[in-house]
Write an enzyme that holds these catalytic residues in place. Structure first.
Site, PDB file in Angstrom:
ATOM      1  N   LYS A  68       0.848  -1.187   0.000  1.00 65.04           N
ATOM      2  CA  LYS A  68       0.000   0.000   0.000  1.00 65.04           C
ATOM      3  C   LYS A  68       0.885   1.239   0.000  1.00 65.04           C
ATOM      4  O   LYS A  68       1.852   1.311   0.770  1.00 65.04           O
ATOM      5  CB  LYS A  68      -0.880   0.007   1.265  1.00 65.04           C
ATOM      6  CG  LYS A  68      -2.113   0.881   1.151  1.00 65.04           C
ATOM      7  CD  LYS A  68      -3.154   0.255   0.257  1.00 65.04           C
ATOM      8  CE  LYS A  68      -4.559   0.774   0.441  1.00 65.04           C
ATOM      9  NZ  LYS A  68      -5.505  -0.043  -0.332  1.00 65.04           N
ATOM     10  N   THR A  98      -4.114  -5.179   0.782  1.00 67.14           N
ATOM     11  CA  THR A  98      -3.421  -3.913   1.021  1.00 67.14           C
ATOM     12  C   THR A  98      -4.258  -3.024   1.938  1.00 67.14           C
ATOM     13  O   THR A  98      -3.716  -2.188   2.658  1.00 67.14           O
ATOM     14  CB  THR A  98      -3.093  -3.189  -0.299  1.00 67.14           C
ATOM     15  OG1 THR A  98      -4.308  -2.797  -0.946  1.00 67.14           O
ATOM     16  CG2 THR A  98      -2.258  -4.064  -1.215  1.00 67.14           C
ATOM     17  N   ASP A  99      -5.561  -3.221   1.936  1.00 66.34           N
ATOM     18  CA  ASP A  99      -6.414  -2.489   2.873  1.00 66.34           C
ATOM     19  C   ASP A  99      -6.084  -2.869   4.317  1.00 66.34           C
ATOM     20  O   ASP A  99      -6.113  -2.020   5.213  1.00 66.34           O
ATOM     21  CB  ASP A  99      -7.892  -2.796   2.561  1.00 66.34           C
ATOM     22  CG  ASP A  99      -8.828  -1.895   3.345  1.00 66.34           C
ATOM     23  OD1 ASP A  99      -8.950  -0.720   2.974  1.00 66.34           O
ATOM     24  OD2 ASP A  99      -9.414  -2.375   4.341  1.00 66.34           O
ATOM     25  N   PHE A 158      31.983  28.843 -12.437  1.00 64.63           N
ATOM     26  CA  PHE A 158      32.053  27.676 -13.318  1.00 64.63           C
ATOM     27  C   PHE A 158      32.942  28.038 -14.505  1.00 64.63           C
ATOM     28  O   PHE A 158      32.526  28.751 -15.407  1.00 64.63           O
ATOM     29  CB  PHE A 158      30.657  27.232 -13.765  1.00 64.63           C
ATOM     30  CG  PHE A 158      30.653  25.913 -14.475  1.00 64.63           C
ATOM     31  CD1 PHE A 158      31.315  24.800 -13.959  1.00 64.63           C
ATOM     32  CD2 PHE A 158      29.997  25.760 -15.692  1.00 64.63           C
ATOM     33  CE1 PHE A 158      31.319  23.583 -14.624  1.00 64.63           C
ATOM     34  CE2 PHE A 158      29.994  24.540 -16.363  1.00 64.63           C
ATOM     35  CZ  PHE A 158      30.664  23.454 -15.822  1.00 64.63           C
ATOM     36  N   ARG A 186      28.067  33.252 -10.086  1.00 65.79           N
ATOM     37  CA  ARG A 186      26.708  32.961 -10.547  1.00 65.79           C
ATOM     38  C   ARG A 186      25.846  32.609  -9.343  1.00 65.79           C
ATOM     39  O   ARG A 186      26.341  32.408  -8.233  1.00 65.79           O
ATOM     40  CB  ARG A 186      26.720  31.785 -11.531  1.00 65.79           C
ATOM     41  CG  ARG A 186      27.269  30.493 -10.951  1.00 65.79           C
ATOM     42  CD  ARG A 186      27.149  29.312 -11.928  1.00 65.79           C
ATOM     43  NE  ARG A 186      27.652  28.078 -11.308  1.00 65.79           N
ATOM     44  CZ  ARG A 186      27.584  26.875 -11.847  1.00 65.79           C
ATOM     45  NH1 ARG A 186      27.048  26.708 -13.050  1.00 65.79           N
ATOM     46  NH2 ARG A 186      28.051  25.804 -11.224  1.00 65.79           N
ATOM     47  N   GLN A 201      29.650  19.674  -8.744  1.00 66.57           N
ATOM     48  CA  GLN A 201      30.323  18.440  -8.331  1.00 66.57           C
ATOM     49  C   GLN A 201      31.190  18.681  -7.091  1.00 66.57           C
ATOM     50  O   GLN A 201      31.164  17.889  -6.147  1.00 66.57           O
ATOM     51  CB  GLN A 201      31.226  17.910  -9.465  1.00 66.57           C
ATOM     52  CG  GLN A 201      30.498  17.128 -10.559  1.00 66.57           C
ATOM     53  CD  GLN A 201      29.967  18.023 -11.666  1.00 66.57           C
ATOM     54  OE1 GLN A 201      29.834  19.248 -11.490  1.00 66.57           O
ATOM     55  NE2 GLN A 201      29.642  17.418 -12.792  1.00 66.57           N
ATOM     56  N   ASN A 249      20.910  21.195 -10.770  1.00 66.50           N
ATOM     57  CA  ASN A 249      21.359  22.582 -10.900  1.00 66.50           C
ATOM     58  C   ASN A 249      20.187  23.396 -11.432  1.00 66.50           C
ATOM     59  O   ASN A 249      19.893  23.371 -12.627  1.00 66.50           O
ATOM     60  CB  ASN A 249      22.568  22.643 -11.849  1.00 66.50           C
ATOM     61  CG  ASN A 249      23.288  23.969 -11.780  1.00 66.50           C
ATOM     62  OD1 ASN A 249      22.804  24.902 -11.162  1.00 66.50           O
ATOM     63  ND2 ASN A 249      24.446  24.049 -12.423  1.00 66.50           N
ATOM     64  N   HIS A 259      18.977  26.322 -12.675  1.00 68.08           N
ATOM     65  CA  HIS A 259      19.635  27.500 -13.231  1.00 68.08           C
ATOM     66  C   HIS A 259      18.829  28.786 -13.044  1.00 68.08           C
ATOM     67  O   HIS A 259      17.643  28.834 -13.348  1.00 68.08           O
ATOM     68  CB  HIS A 259      19.887  27.292 -14.720  1.00 68.08           C
ATOM     69  CG  HIS A 259      20.562  26.000 -15.039  1.00 68.08           C
ATOM     70  ND1 HIS A 259      21.860  25.734 -14.660  1.00 68.08           N
ATOM     71  CD2 HIS A 259      20.121  24.876 -15.668  1.00 68.08           C
ATOM     72  CE1 HIS A 259      22.180  24.516 -15.068  1.00 68.08           C
ATOM     73  NE2 HIS A 259      21.139  23.965 -15.672  1.00 68.08           N
TER      74      HIS A 259
END
Lengths: 285, 285, 285, 285
Positions: A14, A59-60, A161, A178, A221, A247, A249
């Site tokens: 579930k 599953t109940d 970068f 940045r 990284q 990332n 941006h």
């Protein structure tokens, strides 16, 4: 020619069983919001092949088990509660060989009213969720992998970068400065099955945040590696951690066309496309 | 005491690179919408440990590569396009040991106006996406795993659920007739790397749908197994398939309290909690 | 018979123009995230009827205007920035009779590292957004309606619901003590066009939270009215406020079936269906 | 000085009441999925001001009413069902002055298996929903506003955008040929309260699609106006229609930088920012 197939792997259970648990310490209440998933493996070949449900736990029923066990549980961490749930399910279901419980904990913060923490009023925090995946075979050792997801953080400087490959399809300009925004996903594996999970989590998370804020980033990284290292350093109970840092941006908007200078002030935050940086870092033995 | 960590695994790339490609056969246009992810593995230890970007192909360059290659490509399937992209990236990046490309294809249907297919007008279909994950090391064999996701199907009868375990936490009543709704996720692995991917996909998908519609279901597990078997049967180019079938419950609304009978007419569709049933089925050798 | 139509109303513009603005006070940075929408009304009949674009300001130009003006703006509130944007657009576009600017401000919180606010690192807060809708005809008065959306709050006690109508379709049991969770949407209209918008907003929001926490609720309606009253009380610059309070039900899970007592401890949080309670409250003159 | 407030407007009810209705014509089943909202206005001042719930119909009771009435209803359109619901609520609630019911109908399509429509198996269609907002005071006339939402359509040619204002912030190049993608939202007001709503809807929708496909577009505005005109032309039961056409930009990717030509083949579909074009068009009297 005979055509035949067979069952390779299977599991079922579930998902998205949502739970509010209120713990009442007199007038002061604590509030937990957990989203639970239970998955079972076991002797279910005849269920698939013959439609024989005699070994199937509905599953109940798993859903009912989640709520019923939550009532009895004294656990203060979701890791401990997950362990209780798994033991309970194993004890009642001999046909089950392996139980996995995944829990996401939402962020509720106690309100502060007139400078004082309120007894019973809460505000939902960010989309960050604390996670755990706990599993065990009938008699084997515990596997406890905790983590977090959706921790959206950003720094407005100290991120460069440069020096990457320039080739015929490269158009990105190098930058010494940045915006660096990311939505952290982390999973770490405990080497013990009994510890103060909440305390370990808080310390690990704060170490990652402190590293992110203070790091002079040369790439996602490099920052990822530094954050992972910081996490392992403060957490003797783990030997490795996996981080995924998209990332997200924020693109510098080109104002030169309008005779304006953009000194890293005006950016366009974007959701897609985004970089995806992921790595697992481990303690050297 | 020395504290040291090391990089275990890592990969990085660009996600959610969205592409519309219009192929113009005279006045009749074809429209593709692909959402591409590129992930690289390779010699990136110094990038993480020392912030040395000299071996890093910027994810922005990967994005440009996706669009530039799409222009040159004659591929009519996303599997073939993914292979071209991987070969191109391998050929230009000796530092890369492994490339993975994941593509999701959205559903656009040609409009029919006054009974005739229109040359250049399209309508977006359902949230079902066709998927592929193609990967290769520098010189190893292709891995091509295609699939689909978000195929939301439902049958209003011929679905029972009986004979499961009754225990102290069981409250679900047995039923001979319920709504069976699910959102199919499928992945199948090709045993060849060159075939008519689009034709294979259409045949496999239709076999699963025909099986779902015709199957007299005793459980989601039984139907899953039957659908997987049907898929393998019509697709000689695969040996196994993994299916995930969430059980999106439509709950019978209790009208008895109001003196009304509910002969399987009035249901409450729910999103959570939901059952999760998954299995991999393989051809017997 | 002649068939003729005419243009009744129309407006157009650019939506979801997202902006990060970094204000650099030396080493200490402030970060704003705004999501801007600009909508114009004016003399655009021939654009619709004849395809004559000569009076059309391209929505792409509006987008550029948002970023270019953000660079020049010294505004510290989004209300002031919206006013600047509107004046700029009116001044350059005689064909435009009415400009509306809607802004949503996302929540970014400065990180606290080792107990100190960090210079340039931030964490995204909850999904709550601060909003404003500012509009003006060429020469008329300003309309400034500010608000907030997505403020998800919950109290674990001091909420009852009793004494409502009992009829043949009523099944809800009365309760003296339930969870009360809601996601507040508020809009208030300023009676002045020049004030400290940020300070007014903070005070108003805190008054609503304090009221919510302290209120002994007999219904969502009663709490809504009290919160609106509290907001007006602390904000002389407004005469009315509209609140929408969905009742996000946390349902008491029935544990009696399992021989367990549920003393308001274990709940099922749900997203649908939900109550919707809305009202506008105004200052009596 | 006395501080006093009063209730201006208010309404309340239940939202997102989801319903699957299965109509069984022997072996052939029909499936409806409706998402219902009920909102009441009336004599609720004391509920807000004094916490007096004696005139409050619980929203839970409204939910029960939706399901109970759905069982009894013979309506084949959601407009007729909404009218029945409103009459029922008015008849039992003298304190209510005005009832509004909003319904969204999801798209389920009968599966075609081996070329034949299947008796009881369905596939979910696109995110397009059919909508209606029906309301009435106790004794006044009906207001029936139907519509659709989420109809995502696109044409790959026959769309230009030229001749717009060029000013200092304009950077968009003119184009004779672009992709035109939009997600249509429409609302039309019926001038009668009794008609074949389903037939009118189908005809109106098809007229809009035919117009969109065939139109040689000079702007979104021009196409919107033409689509609205086409809708009114085929629907004598309406006098006006409001359309909102976001301009979901597919941006031509710049391949010139890589020495490649992009003859309207390779585009970047984007979700934000997007143009927003809306207008109401009415029949000339």
């Amino acid at each position: 020619m005979a055509f035949e197939v067979e069952l390779a792997e299977n599991r079922y259970g579930k998902s998205r069983v949502r739970l509010h648990k209120v713990v009442r310490n007199g007038a002061v209440h604590d509030l937990y919001e957990w989203n639970v998933q239970v998955l079972l493996q076991g002797d279910f070949v005849t269920a698939h092949v013959d439609g024989d449900n005699s070994k199937i736990l509905a599953t109940d029923t798993m859903k009912n088990t989640v709520y019923s066990r939550a009532k009895e549980s004294k656990a203060t961490s979701m890791e401990e509660y997950a362990k209780e749930l798994i033991e309970f399910l194993h004890s009642r279901n001999p046909q089950v060989s392996h139980v996995q419980v995944v829990i996401e904990q939402a962020l509720w913060k106690r309100m502060v009213i007139d400078g004082k923490p309120h007894d019973h009023s809460f505000m939902h925090g960010s989309n960050e969720v604390q996670t755990t995946t706990v599993e065990r075979t009938k008699t084997g050792p515990w596997s406890i992998v905790s983590g977090l997801n959706g921790m959206h953080i950003l720094k407005t400087t100290k991120s460069a970068f440069e020096g990457y490959i320039k080739e015929s399809l490269t158009t990105l300009p190098e930058t010494k400065d940045r915006i660096f925004g990311t939505v952290v996903q982390a999973q770490w594996t405990y080497t013990k099955d009994s510890l103060d999970f909440n305390a370990a989590r808080v310390k690990l998370r704060e170490a990652m945040l402190k590293c992110f804020a203070g790091h002079d980033s040369k790439s996602v990284q490099e920052t990822l590696y530094a954050m992972a290292k910081a996490a392992i350093e403060v957490t003797p109970e783990i030997d490795d951690i996996k981080l995924t840092l998209p990332n997200k941006h924020s693109l510098l908007f080109d104002l030169k066309r309008f005779g304006q200078e953009n000194n890293n002030e005006i950016f366009v935050p974007t959701d897609e496309p985004h970089g995806t940086i992921e790595a697992r870092v481990k303690r050297k033995k």
